[in-house]
Design a protein around this motif. Structure first.
Motif, PDB file in Angstrom:
ATOM      1  N   GLY A  95     -11.105   5.487 -18.956  1.00 41.07           N
ATOM      2  CA  GLY A  95     -11.119   6.011 -17.556  1.00 41.07           C
ATOM      3  C   GLY A  95     -11.762   4.709 -16.664  1.00 41.07           C
ATOM      4  O   GLY A  95     -11.276   4.873 -15.572  1.00 41.07           O
ATOM      5  N   ASP A  96     -12.220   3.667 -17.245  1.00 37.85           N
ATOM      6  CA  ASP A  96     -12.456   2.550 -16.312  1.00 37.85           C
ATOM      7  C   ASP A  96     -11.837   1.332 -16.620  1.00 37.85           C
ATOM      8  O   ASP A  96     -11.981   0.268 -16.568  1.00 37.85           O
ATOM      9  N   PHE A  97     -10.556   1.622 -17.046  1.00 40.59           N
ATOM     10  CA  PHE A  97      -9.434   0.327 -17.459  1.00 40.59           C
ATOM     11  C   PHE A  97      -9.526  -0.248 -15.881  1.00 40.59           C
ATOM     12  O   PHE A  97      -9.148   0.060 -14.974  1.00 40.59           O
ATOM     13  N   LYS A  98      -9.186  -1.635 -16.385  1.00 40.07           N
ATOM     14  CA  LYS A  98      -8.802  -2.731 -15.220  1.00 40.07           C
ATOM     15  C   LYS A  98      -7.677  -3.803 -15.831  1.00 40.07           C
ATOM     16  O   LYS A  98      -7.865  -3.971 -17.272  1.00 40.07           O
ATOM     17  N   VAL A  99      -6.668  -3.863 -15.052  1.00 40.81           N
ATOM     18  CA  VAL A  99      -5.640  -5.128 -15.723  1.00 40.81           C
ATOM     19  C   VAL A  99      -6.446  -6.175 -15.851  1.00 40.81           C
ATOM     20  O   VAL A  99      -6.974  -6.449 -14.929  1.00 40.81           O
ATOM     21  N   PRO A 100      -5.939  -6.870 -16.952  1.00 38.46           N
ATOM     22  CA  PRO A 100      -6.810  -8.134 -17.047  1.00 38.46           C
ATOM     23  C   PRO A 100      -6.445  -9.069 -16.081  1.00 38.46           C
ATOM     24  O   PRO A 100      -5.076  -9.190 -15.904  1.00 38.46           O
ATOM     25  N   VAL A 101      -7.186  -9.957 -15.593  1.00 38.14           N
ATOM     26  CA  VAL A 101      -6.780 -10.837 -14.454  1.00 38.14           C
ATOM     27  C   VAL A 101      -6.507 -12.293 -15.483  1.00 38.14           C
ATOM     28  O   VAL A 101      -7.241 -12.760 -16.275  1.00 38.14           O
ATOM     29  N   MET A 102      -5.267 -12.563 -15.266  1.00 38.94           N
ATOM     30  CA  MET A 102      -4.684 -13.825 -16.118  1.00 38.94           C
ATOM     31  C   MET A 102      -3.649 -14.601 -15.131  1.00 38.94           C
ATOM     32  O   MET A 102      -3.072 -14.060 -14.191  1.00 38.94           O
ATOM     33  N   GLU A 103      -3.850 -15.922 -15.272  1.00 38.69           N
ATOM     34  CA  GLU A 103      -2.827 -16.634 -14.597  1.00 38.69           C
ATOM     35  C   GLU A 103      -1.567 -16.680 -15.108  1.00 38.69           C
ATOM     36  O   GLU A 103      -1.227 -16.565 -16.325  1.00 38.69           O
ATOM     37  N   ASN A 104      -0.602 -16.954 -14.021  1.00 38.84           N
ATOM     38  CA  ASN A 104       0.658 -16.845 -14.421  1.00 38.84           C
ATOM     39  C   ASN A 104       1.342 -15.841 -15.288  1.00 38.84           C
ATOM     40  O   ASN A 104       2.053 -16.040 -16.220  1.00 38.84           O
ATOM     41  N   THR A 105       1.057 -14.551 -15.036  1.00 37.69           N
ATOM     42  CA  THR A 105       1.540 -13.466 -15.886  1.00 37.69           C
ATOM     43  C   THR A 105       2.567 -12.707 -14.883  1.00 37.69           C
ATOM     44  O   THR A 105       2.477 -12.798 -13.623  1.00 37.69           O
ATOM     45  N   THR A 106       3.307 -12.037 -15.785  1.00 34.86           N
ATOM     46  CA  THR A 106       4.354 -11.098 -15.178  1.00 34.86           C
ATOM     47  C   THR A 106       3.748  -9.932 -14.318  1.00 34.86           C
ATOM     48  O   THR A 106       2.629  -9.514 -15.202  1.00 34.86           O
TER      49      THR A 106
END
Length: 196
Positions: free
Chosen positions: A135-146
């Motif tokens: 329920g607390d999911f967050k998209v991981p913050v990564m550089e140069n990702t699609t």
């Protein structure tokens, strides 16, 4: 937030007319995906869509039809297709997209314009296709990702939560096609929330 529409899994009477109405209402991209499609019927549906909208259609099947419909400049590579060792997806003439079901696969999708990821919520169109996210999911913050586009169980009420999770876009399917009479109304509502 970017908005994508996935076609109904099955052909239906009046589909091309409804697709044209959705394009006229501002549908940015339609992903044409059918279950067990017949090539001739698939091509017939593309033919029945106004040619001025062909550049907004992404083919999930029969990529070779792009030669017959030169306006079509989008190709989608489902996960199974992308993973075929003989598959070639390098072609700068087309906008290419793909799908993943696990975020660990993000490094496999470099070079694609975007990837669908899901199911984010329990699917409307595929009973039993359940979300596996906390329920607390967050998209991981990564550089140069699609860019990651959420798919699965998305309707107007889910757009704000998707923004909070960090998705760059949403792909809708069942929210439109499960009640075709309300498809245009539901699309306009979703589009408005995505734009706000």
């Amino acid at each position: 937030m970017k908005l994508f529409v996935i076609s109904s899994a099955h052909l239906f009477k009046g589909e091309a007319a409804l697709i044209n109405q959705l394009f006229e209402a501002g549908m940015p991209v339609l992903h044409l995906r059918k279950e067990n499609p017949d090539r001739q019927e698939y091509a017939g549906l593309i033919s029945a869509v106004d040619e001025c909208f062909h550049h907004r259609i992404a083919l999930h099947q029969f990529h070779e039809l792009s030669a017959d419909f030169p306006g079509v400049k989008r190709l989608h590579y489902p996960e199974w297709m992308r993973k075929q060792p003989t598959q070639t997806v390098k072609n700068d003439e087309f906008t290419r997209s793909t799908s993943i079901h696990n975020l660990n696969e993000l490094n496999e999708v470099q070079g694609f314009a975007y990837t669908f990821f899901g199911p984010v919520f329990d699917s409307f169109s595929k009973p039993g296709y359940k979300s596996r996210l906390a329920g607390d999911f967050k998209v991981p913050v990564m550089e140069n990702t699609t860019p990651i586009i959420a798919i699965g169980g998305i309707d107007a009420d889910k757009i704000e939560p998707l923004k909070q999770m960090g998705f760059e876009g949403a792909a809708v399917l069942g929210a439109l096609w499960n009640d075709k009479e309300q498809a245009l109304t539901n699309f306009n509502k979703i589009k408005r929330i995505c734009s706000s």
